[in-house]
Design an enzyme around this catalytic site. Structure first.
Site, PDB file in Angstrom:
ATOM      1  N   HIS A 156      39.727  54.563  53.332  1.00 55.94           N
ATOM      2  CA  HIS A 156      39.256  55.019  52.508  1.00 55.94           C
ATOM      3  C   HIS A 156      38.975  53.405  51.574  1.00 55.94           C
ATOM      4  O   HIS A 156      37.846  53.306  51.945  1.00 55.94           O
ATOM      5  CB  HIS A 156      39.795  55.833  51.548  1.00 55.94           C
ATOM      6  N   ASP A 157      39.931  53.037  50.631  1.00 58.16           N
ATOM      7  CA  ASP A 157      39.126  52.669  49.455  1.00 58.16           C
ATOM      8  C   ASP A 157      38.348  51.294  50.428  1.00 58.16           C
ATOM      9  O   ASP A 157      37.399  50.018  50.037  1.00 58.16           O
ATOM     10  CB  ASP A 157      39.926  51.759  48.830  1.00 58.16           C
TER      11      ASP A 157
ATOM     12  N   THR B  80      37.893  52.449  43.078  1.00 59.13           N
ATOM     13  CA  THR B  80      38.628  52.956  44.339  1.00 59.13           C
ATOM     14  C   THR B  80      39.590  54.008  44.532  1.00 59.13           C
ATOM     15  O   THR B  80      40.447  54.545  44.652  1.00 59.13           O
ATOM     16  CB  THR B  80      38.772  51.876  44.715  1.00 59.13           C
TER      17      THR B  80
ATOM     18  N   PHE C 235      40.022  63.556  46.548  1.00 57.37           N
ATOM     19  CA  PHE C 235      41.024  63.630  45.870  1.00 57.37           C
ATOM     20  C   PHE C 235      40.448  62.362  45.235  1.00 57.37           C
ATOM     21  O   PHE C 235      40.571  63.287  43.497  1.00 57.37           O
ATOM     22  CB  PHE C 235      42.461  62.368  45.982  1.00 57.37           C
ATOM     23  N   ASN C 236      39.368  61.486  45.123  1.00 59.20           N
ATOM     24  CA  ASN C 236      39.004  60.535  43.892  1.00 59.20           C
ATOM     25  C   ASN C 236      38.609  61.431  42.712  1.00 59.20           C
ATOM     26  O   ASN C 236      38.454  61.416  41.557  1.00 59.20           O
ATOM     27  CB  ASN C 236      37.911  59.870  44.408  1.00 59.20           C
TER      28      ASN C 236
ATOM     29  N   ASP D 106      43.677  50.900  48.078  1.00 63.52           N
ATOM     30  CA  ASP D 106      43.454  49.873  47.449  1.00 63.52           C
ATOM     31  C   ASP D 106      44.011  48.695  47.412  1.00 63.52           C
ATOM     32  O   ASP D 106      42.872  47.898  47.154  1.00 63.52           O
ATOM     33  CB  ASP D 106      43.595  50.301  45.785  1.00 63.52           C
TER      34      ASP D 106
ATOM     35  N   ASP E  26      43.073  52.488  41.797  1.00 62.24           N
ATOM     36  CA  ASP E  26      44.918  53.287  41.027  1.00 62.24           C
ATOM     37  C   ASP E  26      45.152  53.159  42.032  1.00 62.24           C
ATOM     38  O   ASP E  26      45.929  53.716  42.991  1.00 62.24           O
ATOM     39  CB  ASP E  26      44.439  54.939  41.223  1.00 62.24           C
TER      40      ASP E  26
ATOM     41  N   ASN F 257      46.528  57.998  42.241  1.00 61.74           N
ATOM     42  CA  ASN F 257      47.282  58.343  43.572  1.00 61.74           C
ATOM     43  C   ASN F 257      48.495  58.214  42.603  1.00 61.74           C
ATOM     44  O   ASN F 257      49.611  59.572  42.664  1.00 61.74           O
ATOM     45  CB  ASN F 257      47.155  56.754  44.810  1.00 61.74           C
TER      46      ASN F 257
END
Ligand code: BDR
Ligand code: CA
Length: 318
Positions: free
Chosen positions: A243-244, A129, A170-171, A18, A13, A42
């Protein structure tokens, strides 16, 4: 597919982190990206697709990009442009140029993912991701393909505190039903959640290293990274969890990560806790494990790999 390479599907996303995860993946010699799917997360599907096309064009990544779901399985999107910046990819100056040549494929991402899995000759590798909406729909439409997935390596969840809410990452928050469905289907999930990504911090020195490459594209990437480092305080850059890219770095360097078997369940009903991932590590004593959960990372090595990859790719692109 080049001999000796493992095919991998990338579902995202895009989003700045990402973007970083995809560029890292494209640089791994032992893997070949069979397809990239986009999903609302996102930001809107329109933006995540445009951002992804901009990345593959700018970095010369020759992979088909498929548009996926524009809505979560249940309810409305919870996009976070207000946090991330315009189009889901904020900047403190320049931006990645929009794709001029690359277009999304006509086929829907969910069907393309099903076709990829059905045609896989060995257990397939899928990296996610963003919210798991596309993957959940693929498994709902074609339950046979779950057995074709060898590893589903995803960024999402947390063994402790959340980020979007006190309880939820969030995801998962963006589509908790999708995460729950994927776990219920028995997909071999490897969870790289906030408890892990908070050990992997990218900071102002990394922004400076990328900026020092000096090209227009490097400046644009550094400006996007600059905005990422200012998510918490727009007046001051500060180290942020990367993160990703933890997912894609782990493919090449599993030795930098420690994963533990656990039972992961997603809170769907809680008034304050919707989207929280409840991780029970006392397996199989208290519960049957259904996932591997990343618990430790060598953060500096992971970030070093990501930034080295960017410096190398940006230098080569000139
Ligand atoms: C996750 O949410 C998104 O904003 C990032 O791209 C990452 O996938 C972190 O919670
Ligand atoms: Ca993401």
């Amino acid at each position: 597919m080049a001999a000796g390479k493992q095919a991998v599907w990338f579902d995202c996303d895009t989003g700045f982190d990402d973007l970083m995860a995809l560029v890292v993946l494209a640089g791994l010699d032992q893997f070949e990206i069979a397809g990239v799917s986009t999903v609302v997360g996102n930001t809107s599907l329109e933006n995540t697709t445009a951002n992804t096309l901009a990345v593959v064009e700018a970095f010369g990544i020759d992979v088909p990009v498929y548009r996926g779901r524009s809505l979560p399985l249940v309810g409305q999107p919870s996009t976070i442009e207000s946090l991330l910046g315009e189009g889901g990819m904020g900047t403190i100056g320049r931006r990645l140029p929009p794709a001029a040549r690359r277009r999304a494929e006509p086929e829907h991402a969910v069907q393309a993912l099903i076709d990829f899995l059905r045609s896989a000759e060995r257990p397939a590798l899928v990296v996610g991701t963003g919210p798991l909406t596309n993957v959940a729909e693929a498994l709902a439409l074609a339950p046979d393909v779950v057995g074709k997935i060898g590893r589903l390596v995803v960024m999402g969840g947390s063994t402790g505190a959340g980020n979007h809410t006190a309880a939820a990452e969030f995801n998962v928050f963006a589509d908790p039903e999708a995460w729950a469905a994927v776990l219920r289907a028995g997909a071999p999930l490897e969870m790289f959640g906030l408890n892990l990504t908070r050990q992997v911090l990218i900071g102002p020195d990394d922004e400076a290293r990328i900026r020092a490459v000096g090209t227009d594209l490097a400046q644009a990437v550094a400006d996007h990274l600059g905005a990422y480092l200012r998510i918490r305080d727009r007046h001051r850059a500060a180290p942020m969890p990367l993160h990703d890219p933890c997912t894609t770095v782990s493919l090449a360097h599993p030795e930098w990560f420690e994963l533990a078997p656990a039972r992961v369940d997603v809170e769907l009903a809680g008034q304050l806790t919707r989207g929280a991932t409840v991780c029970e590590f006392r397996v199989p004593r208290r519960a049957e494990p259904n996932a591997l959960v990343a618990v430790r990372a060598e953060g500096e090595r992971v970030v070093g790999h990501v930034v080295d990859r960017f410096v190398e790719a940006l230098t080569l692109l000139g």
